[in-house]
Design an enzyme around this catalytic site. Structure first.
Site, PDB file in Angstrom:
ATOM      1  CD  GLU A 119      20.191   6.001  10.955  1.00  0.00           C
ATOM      2  OE1 GLU A 119      19.210   6.031  11.714  1.00  0.00           O
ATOM      3  OE2 GLU A 119      21.348   6.208  11.333  1.00  0.00           O
ATOM      4  CD  GLU A 121      24.129  -2.829  15.627  1.00  0.00           C
ATOM      5  OE1 GLU A 121      25.191  -2.335  16.071  1.00  0.00           O
ATOM      6  OE2 GLU A 121      23.388  -2.222  14.828  1.00  0.00           O
ATOM      7  CE  LYS A 176      21.548   0.768  17.991  1.00  0.00           C
ATOM      8  NZ  LYS A 176      22.676   1.681  17.797  1.00  0.00           N
ATOM      9  CD  GLU A 199      18.116   2.842  19.110  1.00  0.00           C
ATOM     10  OE1 GLU A 199      19.067   2.336  18.500  1.00  0.00           O
ATOM     11  OE2 GLU A 199      17.595   3.910  18.784  1.00  0.00           O
TER      12      GLU A 199
END
Length: 415
Positions: free
Chosen positions: A265, A319, A322, A328
């Site tokens: 990541e 998303e 999250k 995030e």
């Protein structure tokens, strides 16, 4: 009708890019997280993955809908075994049942090449998870061996950069003393099974925690005077490379200098809370754009200049469910409706690399959806190589691609 128009434009983009730039994109890996309630179906995700040239996808589970949808697409998959399953995988029978149901059942139509066991387990300071990590990795690997799949599917786990006690200067990189006892057997497992060591590295967090002392240009791959490692005398012009080399040093300090390191990541959020300094769209564009250009050059780190970067970028979608800070929920290349989270302009010097040498060919401007990344709870892998051949093709692609992309998304097509 909207679906057909969407596929038409994406197909046209793919056709033009494949016709004029067959070697342009080498291997893009992308994390496909699904902590959201508004994402498109896996069938509708396929053209998005292909539109960015991605050939590798990482899941955080083994979602059967996704694995079935991507059958016979040629896209390679990493599937994940959740933290909650670690203790069960100590049982050889249960491990084999899991592999049969979640891996073997989809081969060879779906190209599953790796299984990640848990995520950032050693950062939780949870003894039960830590104690079960290696046995789970061994259990899954043994199941693969028994099924004759160990040569095509590897087993690994992703770590947070917090497993390092020292990360600067890079030559002094070392693992936390309290983790050496449990991480050394894991490294031995990697060495024996030829699997990579995965690390999640985020210069964003370093900047956010200390914006007055950390140079923004240094973390964004922008022009800067850089820093010199006082021990190795190697020069670093960006923080990510310094972080990667710190991992290499930490591995070498325990006798595992030959282990391959993949960056599971990295990235920069396009939006954040008021106290998330630097989490802006403009910084995300710079970080990800410059990262892509760096990878396109097939440029290794100062410590490993001849080793291609293997980097996973987080993530495919924003998303909305999250937990945690706003950042995030804002790491995706795409919004749930399939439109790009932001356009990433790459004024790239296209490079063709053979082994460790690179030859400049021509310059082009490409406007594409931008890869973004996530905080410490995902795993990914991105490798891009760009080769632009000929000024005519370059100019034609420069003219056509933005128009096609605009046509695809300006109509606000929804899934």
């Amino acid at each position: 009708m909207e679906h057909s128009r969407f596929y038409y434009y994406v197909s046209l983009i793919l056709f033009v890019s494949g016709l004029f730039f067959p070697d342009m994109v080498g291997s893009i890996g992308i994390n496909y997280g699904q902590i959201a309630n508004n994402l498109p179906t896996p069938d509708n995700v396929i053209p998005l993955v292909k539109s960015i040239g991605a050939t590798k996808v990482k899941l955080y589970d083994a979602d059967p809908r996704v694995l079935k949808a991507f059958a016979n697409t040629g896209v390679e998959f990493i599937v994940g075994l959740g933290n909650e399953y670690l203790s069960k995988m100590r049982d050889p029978d249960k491990a084999q049942v899991w592999v049969k149901a979640n891996v073997q059942a989809y081969l060879p139509a779906t190209k599953i090449t790796c299984i990640t066991i848990g995520n950032e387990i050693l950062s939780f300071n949870d003894s039960s998870l830590t104690d079960n990590l290696l046995p789970a990795m061994q259990g899954i690997h043994t199941a693969l061996v028994n099924l004759g799949l160990d040569k095509q599917v590897s087993v690994t786990t992703a770590h947070s950069l917090s497993v390092l006690e020292v990360s600067y200067p890079p030559s002094a990189g070392s693992f936390r003393k309290d983790l050496v006892g449990c991480i050394t057997p894991i490294l031995n497992f990697h060495a024996k099974t030829n699997s990579p060591f995965l690390i999640n590295a985020y210069p964003f967090f370093a900047f956010k925690s200390n914006p007055k002392q950390v140079s923004l240009d240094f973390v964004l791959f922008q022009p800067n005077q850089g820093v010199v490692d006082p021990k190795s005398n190697l020069h670093y012009d960006n923080m990510l490379f310094a972080q990667i080399d710190a991992v290499y040093s930490a591995l070498a300090s325990l006798g595992y200098s030959k282990l391959p390191v993949h960056i599971s990541e990295t990235g920069w959020p396009s939006k954040g809370d008021e106290d998330e300094v630097g989490a802006t769209l403009e910084n995300a564009k710079k970080y990800n754009g410059n990262l892509l250009k760096t990878i396109c050059q097939r440029k290794g780190t100062p410590m490993r200049p001849n080793t291609d970067l293997n980097i996973y970028v987080f993530a495919l979608f924003n998303e909305n469910m999250k937990p945690g800070p706003t950042s995030e929920r804002n790491y995706g290349l795409f919004k749930p409706d399939g439109s790009p989270a932001y356009s990433l302009g790459i004024n790239g010097t296209s490079l063709i690399s053979t082994n460790s040498t690179a030859t400049t060919t021509t310059t082009t401007t490409i406007t594409t959806p931008a890869p973004q990344s996530q905080q410490s709870s995902s795993t990914g892998y991105l490798s891009i190589s760009v080769a632009v051949k000929g000024r005519f093709c370059s100019r034609l692609y420069q003219l056509l691609f933005p128009l096609l992309l605009w046509s695809c998304f300006s109509s606000r097509l929804a899934f």
